[in-house]
Design an enzyme around this catalytic site. Sequence first.
Site: not given
Ligand code: UVW
Ligand code: MG
Length: 390
Positions: A7, A74, A163, A224, A315, A366
Amino acid sequence: MHVLVLNPGSSSLKYHVRDTSVPEAEASVQASGQVNWAPQARSDPSRLDEVFNVINAGLAKSTEAGHIEAIGHRVVHGGDQFRRPTRVTADVVAAVERLGALAPLHNPASAACMRTAGIRWPDVPQVAVFDTAFHASIPEYAARYAIPEDVYKAQRVKRYGFHGISVEMACRDAAGFLGVPGSSLNAVVAHVGNGASVTAVRGGMSVDTSMGMTPLEGLVMGTRSGDIDPSIVLLMQREGATPDEVDEILNHRSGMLALAGTADMRDVGAAVERGEPKASLALDIYAYRLAKYIAAYSMVVRRPDALVFTGGVGENSVAFRTKVLSWLLPLGLAMDQDRNLSPREGIRVVSADGSSFPVLVVPSDEERAIAEATASLLEEDTKDRRGRRR
Ligand SMILES: CC(=O)OP(=O)(O)O
Ligand SMILES: [Mg+2]
Ligand SMILES: Nc1ncnc2c1ncn2[C@@H]1O[C@H](COP(=O)(O)OP(=O)(O)O)[C@@H](O)[C@H]1O
């Protein structure tokens, strides 16, 4: 089947060996670990080889873990091309690499992992499992952006969603817990970790999700920005920022890091408790954005059987769940603070008995989802081959 799951995330590569014949999630883990990596290490073959040496050393600790029958990857972006788990071939690796334009933090690393794993374990079959696949059911009116046709067609610029591996598994677990058939589950699922998204699930299928063409759209995340007015990008460019600089600002220097000075919600929670106004405002912005999406998606799914929180923040953070739920009182959702505070592991209800629908915490797994998808594809392949020989 003993499956090595890889992953690759933006800051680390997580690996697990899972025995899919063991139904209990924890007992199925035969080895697990995480290797942190710098951006340049992700697709550099010689650096990746070192990462694989670390994984190998982890596997060598146990004979069961060392015996690998399959490898499951993944893959964050499958575009329109990959809508289900897929056996890895040279063409698949090349396609995953090409989709790296839409997921530069994740896809190049997945392609490099497939190549390196193919050299290390040439006789072990590999399967790619896609984060986007669960969202292939999103109707066009929810997936398309209102942009000119030529821009849409040039790179299939539309909402893909991410996700999906985690959300699909959380839905399966939630349906089992609620005693609802998976194919009729209506739910709003918030996967809130470092990356965060929320998905509307109707009849067991994704019908809308907050991430878009890339994992940047939607919620406020660790680093982000989530949704912003696209004109902000133009403004940055007019001020002289290059595309790479804009990418760096919005993907790595925004979100909670920009608002609170840290991307880690444990630190944000501690700062809120110390009474720091900046952290408190940051948590408000983070929770408010999610609450707006949950309210909208509750209407989209019509009669939710549950609101599901999953992912590291979903969580574990009591303060975050409390803040989000405080905005949702008009929907009839009510938190039970004792249940919310309980550190119990596993799936649990955190809402009050009188809540209009239950609020669940479902641990994200995951790696289990990838191991199961890998084993079931390979077992199907074996059955098909036997069937053809008869
Ligand atoms: C798609 C994505 O943002 O994955 P992660 O949350 O693992 O960074
Ligand atoms: Mg993640
Ligand atoms: N006890 C906790 N309280 C609040 N936040 C937590 C706690 N434990 C983990 N987290 C948050 O979860 C985030 C990681 O979530 P995770 O789902 O593992 O992310 P990812 O897979 O995207 O890296 C951390 O950045 C941290 O902010």
